[in-house]
Write an enzyme that holds these catalytic residues in place. Structure first.
Site, PDB file in Angstrom:
ATOM      1  N   LYS A 145       0.836  -1.216   0.000  1.00  0.00           N
ATOM      2  CA  LYS A 145       0.000   0.000   0.000  1.00  0.00           C
ATOM      3  C   LYS A 145       0.869   1.263   0.000  1.00  0.00           C
ATOM      4  O   LYS A 145       0.649   2.175  -0.785  1.00  0.00           O
ATOM      5  CB  LYS A 145      -0.930   0.020   1.232  1.00  0.00           C
ATOM      6  CG  LYS A 145      -1.835  -1.184   1.345  1.00  0.00           C
ATOM      7  CD  LYS A 145      -2.746  -1.102   2.566  1.00  0.00           C
ATOM      8  CE  LYS A 145      -2.028  -1.053   3.898  1.00  0.00           C
ATOM      9  NZ  LYS A 145      -1.240  -2.274   4.232  1.00  0.00           N
ATOM     10  N   ARG A 190      -9.512   1.160   8.829  1.00  0.00           N
ATOM     11  CA  ARG A 190      -9.166  -0.213   9.195  1.00  0.00           C
ATOM     12  C   ARG A 190     -10.301  -0.878   9.973  1.00  0.00           C
ATOM     13  O   ARG A 190     -10.183  -2.063  10.317  1.00  0.00           O
ATOM     14  CB  ARG A 190      -7.914  -0.205  10.067  1.00  0.00           C
ATOM     15  CG  ARG A 190      -6.617  -0.539   9.338  1.00  0.00           C
ATOM     16  CD  ARG A 190      -5.488  -0.356  10.323  1.00  0.00           C
ATOM     17  NE  ARG A 190      -4.319  -1.129  10.051  1.00  0.00           N
ATOM     18  CZ  ARG A 190      -3.244  -0.684   9.400  1.00  0.00           C
ATOM     19  NH1 ARG A 190      -3.205   0.532   8.906  1.00  0.00           N
ATOM     20  NH2 ARG A 190      -2.198  -1.458   9.250  1.00  0.00           N
ATOM     21  N   ARG A 202      11.609  -5.847   5.047  1.00  0.00           N
ATOM     22  CA  ARG A 202      11.322  -4.412   4.794  1.00  0.00           C
ATOM     23  C   ARG A 202      12.279  -3.519   5.576  1.00  0.00           C
ATOM     24  O   ARG A 202      12.466  -3.693   6.767  1.00  0.00           O
ATOM     25  CB  ARG A 202       9.880  -4.093   5.187  1.00  0.00           C
ATOM     26  CG  ARG A 202       9.577  -2.583   5.157  1.00  0.00           C
ATOM     27  CD  ARG A 202       8.097  -2.296   5.083  1.00  0.00           C
ATOM     28  NE  ARG A 202       7.366  -2.631   6.276  1.00  0.00           N
ATOM     29  CZ  ARG A 202       6.041  -2.457   6.418  1.00  0.00           C
ATOM     30  NH1 ARG A 202       5.325  -1.961   5.419  1.00  0.00           N
ATOM     31  NH2 ARG A 202       5.426  -2.798   7.533  1.00  0.00           N
ATOM     32  N   ARG A 218      11.322  -1.428  11.094  1.00  0.00           N
ATOM     33  CA  ARG A 218      10.266  -1.041  12.027  1.00  0.00           C
ATOM     34  C   ARG A 218      10.180  -2.026  13.179  1.00  0.00           C
ATOM     35  O   ARG A 218      10.288  -3.228  12.963  1.00  0.00           O
ATOM     36  CB  ARG A 218       8.922  -0.986  11.282  1.00  0.00           C
ATOM     37  CG  ARG A 218       8.695   0.335  10.588  1.00  0.00           C
ATOM     38  CD  ARG A 218       7.501   0.323   9.680  1.00  0.00           C
ATOM     39  NE  ARG A 218       6.293  -0.288  10.221  1.00  0.00           N
ATOM     40  CZ  ARG A 218       5.121  -0.289   9.597  1.00  0.00           C
ATOM     41  NH1 ARG A 218       5.012   0.306   8.420  1.00  0.00           N
ATOM     42  NH2 ARG A 218       4.080  -0.865  10.136  1.00  0.00           N
ATOM     43  N   ARG A 221      -0.565  -8.704  13.682  1.00  0.00           N
ATOM     44  CA  ARG A 221      -1.123  -7.742  12.718  1.00  0.00           C
ATOM     45  C   ARG A 221      -1.920  -8.453  11.624  1.00  0.00           C
ATOM     46  O   ARG A 221      -2.946  -7.939  11.166  1.00  0.00           O
ATOM     47  CB  ARG A 221      -0.006  -6.900  12.102  1.00  0.00           C
ATOM     48  CG  ARG A 221       0.492  -5.824  13.069  1.00  0.00           C
ATOM     49  CD  ARG A 221       1.892  -5.356  12.727  1.00  0.00           C
ATOM     50  NE  ARG A 221       1.978  -4.700  11.444  1.00  0.00           N
ATOM     51  CZ  ARG A 221       3.091  -4.652  10.715  1.00  0.00           C
ATOM     52  NH1 ARG A 221       4.196  -5.234  11.127  1.00  0.00           N
ATOM     53  NH2 ARG A 221       3.083  -4.006   9.562  1.00  0.00           N
TER      54      ARG A 221
HETATM   55  P1  ADP Z   1       2.239  -1.867   3.197  1.00  0.00           P
HETATM   56  O1  ADP Z   1       2.266  -0.361   3.211  1.00  0.00           O
HETATM   57  O2  ADP Z   1       1.007  -2.424   2.549  1.00  0.00           O
HETATM   58  O3  ADP Z   1       2.490  -2.464   4.549  1.00  0.00           O
HETATM   59  P2  ADP Z   1       4.797  -1.644   1.778  1.00  0.00           P
HETATM   60  O4  ADP Z   1       4.537  -0.755   0.615  1.00  0.00           O
HETATM   61  O5  ADP Z   1       5.554  -1.091   2.928  1.00  0.00           O
HETATM   62  O6  ADP Z   1       3.430  -2.355   2.258  1.00  0.00           O
HETATM   63  O7  ADP Z   1       5.565  -2.942   1.220  1.00  0.00           O
HETATM   64  C1  ADP Z   1       5.945  -4.001   2.101  1.00  0.00           C
HETATM   65  C2  ADP Z   1       7.318  -4.528   1.659  1.00  0.00           C
HETATM   66  O8  ADP Z   1       7.194  -5.233   0.420  1.00  0.00           O
HETATM   67  C3  ADP Z   1       8.369  -3.441   1.410  1.00  0.00           C
HETATM   68  O9  ADP Z   1       9.630  -3.951   1.793  1.00  0.00           O
HETATM   69  C4  ADP Z   1       8.290  -3.203  -0.104  1.00  0.00           C
HETATM   70  O10 ADP Z   1       9.541  -2.763  -0.646  1.00  0.00           O
HETATM   71  C5  ADP Z   1       7.930  -4.592  -0.627  1.00  0.00           C
HETATM   72  N1  ADP Z   1       7.016  -4.569  -1.792  1.00  0.00           N
HETATM   73  C6  ADP Z   1       6.003  -3.697  -2.034  1.00  0.00           C
HETATM   74  N2  ADP Z   1       5.353  -4.024  -3.175  1.00  0.00           N
HETATM   75  C7  ADP Z   1       5.954  -5.153  -3.648  1.00  0.00           C
HETATM   76  C8  ADP Z   1       5.734  -5.980  -4.800  1.00  0.00           C
HETATM   77  N3  ADP Z   1       4.741  -5.737  -5.679  1.00  0.00           N
HETATM   78  N4  ADP Z   1       6.538  -7.044  -4.961  1.00  0.00           N
HETATM   79  C9  ADP Z   1       7.528  -7.322  -4.077  1.00  0.00           C
HETATM   80  N5  ADP Z   1       7.803  -6.581  -2.979  1.00  0.00           N
HETATM   81  C10 ADP Z   1       7.018  -5.499  -2.760  1.00  0.00           C
HETATM   82  P1  ADP Z   2       1.240  -1.670   7.593  1.00  0.00           P
HETATM   83  O1  ADP Z   2       0.967  -0.963   6.326  1.00  0.00           O
HETATM   84  O2  ADP Z   2       2.522  -2.424   7.572  1.00  0.00           O
HETATM   85  O3  ADP Z   2       0.085  -2.464   8.103  1.00  0.00           O
HETATM   86  P2  ADP Z   2       0.861   0.803   9.046  1.00  0.00           P
HETATM   87  O4  ADP Z   2       2.023   1.716   9.036  1.00  0.00           O
HETATM   88  O5  ADP Z   2      -0.307   1.122   8.212  1.00  0.00           O
HETATM   89  O6  ADP Z   2       1.449  -0.646   8.755  1.00  0.00           O
HETATM   90  O7  ADP Z   2       0.344   0.640  10.547  1.00  0.00           O
HETATM   91  C1  ADP Z   2       1.217   0.331  11.605  1.00  0.00           C
HETATM   92  C2  ADP Z   2       0.426   0.244  12.892  1.00  0.00           C
HETATM   93  O8  ADP Z   2      -0.155   1.531  13.183  1.00  0.00           O
HETATM   94  C3  ADP Z   2      -0.758  -0.711  12.888  1.00  0.00           C
HETATM   95  O9  ADP Z   2      -0.376  -2.048  13.198  1.00  0.00           O
HETATM   96  C4  ADP Z   2      -1.647  -0.104  13.985  1.00  0.00           C
HETATM   97  O10 ADP Z   2      -1.134  -0.391  15.275  1.00  0.00           O
HETATM   98  C5  ADP Z   2      -1.445   1.388  13.745  1.00  0.00           C
HETATM   99  N1  ADP Z   2      -2.429   1.915  12.784  1.00  0.00           N
HETATM  100  C6  ADP Z   2      -2.186   2.429  11.540  1.00  0.00           C
HETATM  101  N2  ADP Z   2      -3.317   2.821  10.950  1.00  0.00           N
HETATM  102  C7  ADP Z   2      -4.324   2.551  11.819  1.00  0.00           C
HETATM  103  C8  ADP Z   2      -5.738   2.706  11.779  1.00  0.00           C
HETATM  104  N3  ADP Z   2      -6.364   3.206  10.689  1.00  0.00           N
HETATM  105  N4  ADP Z   2      -6.448   2.326  12.875  1.00  0.00           N
HETATM  106  C9  ADP Z   2      -5.851   1.832  13.967  1.00  0.00           C
HETATM  107  N5  ADP Z   2      -4.524   1.639  14.065  1.00  0.00           N
HETATM  108  C10 ADP Z   2      -3.757   1.980  12.999  1.00  0.00           C
END
Ligand code: ADP
Ligand code: ADP
Length: 218
Positions: free
Chosen positions: A16, A91, A130, A163, A174
């Protein structure tokens, strides 16, 4: 006016943030990432940051009331007037309702919800590899999207960090929280006919092309 308000809905590690940053660079859409807003508060040591961290470290959701208030303040800012890509928000159903109400009040609405679908074993592998830049938030992956110089951000050379919540225990929780509390939003948005499914296991550029096609049509 054809404003572009879209939601990237998907589990942790779906890509995302990666895709939202690309859209933000390409369209007039602000990138609103609730996780990034919480991490900014943690870095600044605000009261909200301290509260949020106690939930984030365990892989639990931060309570709806504080989350909604923080995001509403963010989308009231001028850069959100033409469009927003929501990343990690909403969420829960309560958050989705709050967002619908706020947008309706501003005579706006969600144009599309992009369901980024990725299997759990791929998510676990991605999250454990990541690495992020603490300065500009750029996201890398040791396996699939490495920086040019090991351990350093391509854009500003900062030392990359992992992270706290990408450790195995928090990742497992999660993924459970996503299934229980966030995945039901798919049905909520399907009822409104807004959902487009994206195959999130494709290469980053392929995922991007699929998303751009949908955003351009809005
Ligand atoms: P999210 O915000 O949904 O948690 P991220 O954008 O941070 O996901 O991506 C999670 C991890 O996967 C990061 O290390 C990113 O570089 C990698 N990643 C993102 N998109 C892809 C993809 N299409 N294929 C392989 N790795 C990806
Ligand atoms: P990822 O894309 O890897 O799931 P985020 O950076 O979006 O991670 O979120 C990290 C953490 O921040 C979540 O596990 C939660 O604890 C908190 N968080 C983020 N967005 C929300 C939301 N919309 N509602 C509640 N908690 C959130």
């Amino acid at each position: 006016m054809n404003s572009k308000y879209i939601i990237l809905l998907g589990p942790p590690g779906a890509g995302k943030g990666t895709q939202a940053k690309i859209l933000n660079g390409r369209f007039q859409m602000a990138h609103v990432a609730s996780g990034d807003l919480f991490r900014e508060n943690i870095a600044k040591q605000t009261a909200l940051g301290t509260l949020a961290k106690s939930f984030m470290d365990k892989g639990e959701l931060v309570p709806d009331d504080v989350t909604v208030q923080m995001v509403m303040e963010r989308i009231a800012q001028p850069d959100c007037a033409q469009g927003v890509v929501f990343d990690g928000f909403p969420r829960t159903e309560a958050q989705a309702h709050a967002l619908d109400r706020a947008l309706a009040g501003a005579r706006k609405k969600i144009g599309a919800v992009l369901w980024v679908n990725v299997h759990d074993h791929v998510l676990v592998a991605r999250l454990s590899a990541r690495w992020i830049c603490p300065t500009d938030g750029a996201v890398y992956n040791l396996e699939t999207n490495p920086p040019q110089v090991a351990g350093k951000c391509d854009k500003d050379g900062s030392a990359l960090t992992q992270r706290d919540d990408d450790k195995p225990g928090a990742v497992r929780r999660r993924l459970e929280v996503f299934q229980a509390q966030t995945k039901p939003l798919l049905e909520y948005y399907r009822r409104a006919n807004l959902v487009h499914e994206i195959q999130g296991e494709q290469a980053i550029e392929r995922v991007q092309a699929d998303i751009v096609r949908i955003v351009e049509a809005l």
